[in-house]
Design an enzyme around this catalytic site. Structure first.
Site, PDB file in Angstrom:
ATOM      1  N   ARG A 165       9.024   1.581  -3.106  1.00 33.21           N
ATOM      2  CA  ARG A 165       8.821   0.122  -3.100  1.00 33.21           C
ATOM      3  C   ARG A 165      10.161  -0.611  -3.094  1.00 33.21           C
ATOM      4  O   ARG A 165      10.338  -1.594  -2.386  1.00 33.21           O
ATOM      5  CB  ARG A 165       7.992  -0.312  -4.313  1.00 33.21           C
ATOM      6  CG  ARG A 165       6.496  -0.311  -4.027  1.00 33.21           C
ATOM      7  CD  ARG A 165       5.685  -0.761  -5.237  1.00 33.21           C
ATOM      8  NE  ARG A 165       5.560   0.301  -6.207  1.00 33.21           N
ATOM      9  CZ  ARG A 165       4.707   1.329  -6.072  1.00 33.21           C
ATOM     10  NH1 ARG A 165       3.907   1.390  -5.042  1.00 33.21           N
ATOM     11  NH2 ARG A 165       4.658   2.292  -6.967  1.00 33.21           N
ATOM     12  N   GLY A 207       0.414   7.014 -12.000  1.00 33.41           N
ATOM     13  CA  GLY A 207       0.065   7.892 -10.876  1.00 33.41           C
ATOM     14  C   GLY A 207       0.721   9.262 -10.964  1.00 33.41           C
ATOM     15  O   GLY A 207       0.642   9.954 -11.984  1.00 33.41           O
ATOM     16  N   ASP A 245       0.882  -1.162   0.000  1.00 29.29           N
ATOM     17  CA  ASP A 245       0.000   0.000   0.000  1.00 29.29           C
ATOM     18  C   ASP A 245       0.920   1.213   0.000  1.00 29.29           C
ATOM     19  O   ASP A 245       1.958   1.212   0.672  1.00 29.29           O
ATOM     20  CB  ASP A 245      -0.903   0.014   1.233  1.00 29.29           C
ATOM     21  CG  ASP A 245      -2.025   1.017   1.047  1.00 29.29           C
ATOM     22  OD1 ASP A 245      -2.717   0.962   0.019  1.00 29.29           O
ATOM     23  OD2 ASP A 245      -2.208   1.886   1.924  1.00 29.29           O
TER      24      ASP A 245
HETATM   25  P1  IMP Z   1      -2.196   1.862  -3.851  1.00 25.78           P
HETATM   26  O1  IMP Z   1      -0.900   1.561  -3.166  1.00 25.78           O
HETATM   27  O2  IMP Z   1      -2.490   0.919  -4.948  1.00 25.78           O
HETATM   28  O3  IMP Z   1      -3.317   2.083  -2.886  1.00 25.78           O
HETATM   29  O4  IMP Z   1      -2.013   3.234  -4.640  1.00 25.78           O
HETATM   30  C1  IMP Z   1      -1.762   4.452  -4.042  1.00 25.78           C
HETATM   31  C2  IMP Z   1      -1.728   5.582  -5.017  1.00 25.78           C
HETATM   32  O5  IMP Z   1      -0.558   6.341  -4.716  1.00 25.78           O
HETATM   33  C3  IMP Z   1      -1.607   5.222  -6.499  1.00 25.78           C
HETATM   34  O6  IMP Z   1      -2.848   5.089  -7.107  1.00 25.78           O
HETATM   35  C4  IMP Z   1      -0.867   6.430  -7.052  1.00 25.78           C
HETATM   36  O7  IMP Z   1      -1.764   7.471  -7.290  1.00 25.78           O
HETATM   37  C5  IMP Z   1       0.039   6.803  -5.882  1.00 25.78           C
HETATM   38  N1  IMP Z   1       1.336   6.123  -6.042  1.00 25.78           N
HETATM   39  C6  IMP Z   1       1.844   5.106  -5.291  1.00 25.78           C
HETATM   40  N2  IMP Z   1       3.045   4.717  -5.748  1.00 25.78           N
HETATM   41  C7  IMP Z   1       3.302   5.500  -6.815  1.00 25.78           C
HETATM   42  C8  IMP Z   1       4.401   5.558  -7.725  1.00 25.78           C
HETATM   43  O8  IMP Z   1       5.383   4.795  -7.679  1.00 25.78           O
HETATM   44  N3  IMP Z   1       4.297   6.504  -8.673  1.00 25.78           N
HETATM   45  C9  IMP Z   1       3.245   7.356  -8.791  1.00 25.78           C
HETATM   46  N4  IMP Z   1       2.194   7.322  -7.991  1.00 25.78           N
HETATM   47  C10 IMP Z   1       2.214   6.398  -6.997  1.00 25.78           C
END
Ligand code: IMP
Length: 193
Positions: free
Chosen positions: A175, A147, A67
């Site tokens: 990550r 993102g 997450d």
């Molecule tokens: P989740 O971890 O799938 O809940 O996503 C969290 C949100 O944070 C994503 O939809 C992106 O909008 C943003 N996000 C997380 N990691 C990245 C990344 O590596 N690059 C760009 N946006 C990110």
């Protein structure tokens, strides 16, 4: 040894990033859509743990989940946990939201946060957190990633994640840094008989 490892995601982009970061084959099973868990936790770690546990229990396989979010200093850490759903629609909408909130603001400091959870059913859950510090650009640049990548310039670089390309991003990302902490334990598991 963890022979099969399921990645709890329906996002093909994230899957490719995780195969690069972990250096191994992962199982991508987006068809298990009914396993998608509501992100009800109050922290990234709670959400990652919830995802890893649910997907592992339902599939019977060891599972890796994450997450993540973007935290902007001038916005008191927003969008944070709500990064994926701060405004409806495409990534472009979220980027426009962010740039308009920061308009005229000189403080562009931000960081990405990722919490990774590795769940081996009936054995354990391991959580590791990673960060990537940087700045929010004035305008979106680059076509790579997903993102907020077109507006995030990591410290030590002058280009956005979207311009830097897959290999650089995934060597220094939140990550990648979270997985670095997990790797030692991961390798021990892989070497056990
Ligand atoms: P989740 O971890 O799938 O809940 O996503 C969290 C949100 O944070 C994503 O939809 C992106 O909008 C943003 N996000 C997380 N990691 C990245 C990344 O590596 N690059 C760009 N946006 C990110």
């Amino acid at each position: 040894m963890i022979k099969e490892l399921l990645l709890a995601t329906t996002n093909k982009g994230k899957y490719k990033e995780f195969e690069f970061i972990t250096g191994r084959k992962l199982i991508f099973a987006p068809e298990i859509a009914d396993l998608i868990v509501e992100e009800t936790g109050k922290t990234y770690s709670e959400n990652a743990m919830l995802k890893a546990k649910t997907w592992a229990e339902k599939s019977g396989l060891p599972c890796l989940a994450d997450d993540s979010g973007l935290e902007v200093e001038a916005l008191d850490g927003a969008p944070g946990l709500y990064s994926a759903r701060i405004v409806p629609g495409k990534d472009e909408n979220k980027i426009s939201w962010l740039l308009s909130k920061l308009e005229g603001n000189k403080n562009r400091n931000a960081r990405f946060v990722a919490s990774l959870a590795l769940c081996v059913p009936d054995e354990f859950i391991l959580i590791c957190e990673g960060f990537c510090y940087g700045k929010i650009s004035e305008t979106p640049k680059g076509l790579g990633g997903f993102g907020y990548d077109p507006v995030f310039i990591p410290d030590g670089y002058e280009k956005t994640f979207a311009e830097l390309g897959f290999e650089i991003k995934n060597s220094i990302s939140h990550r990648a840094n979270a997985f670095r902490k997990m790797k030692k334990f991961f390798d021990t598991l892989n070497n056990r008989s």
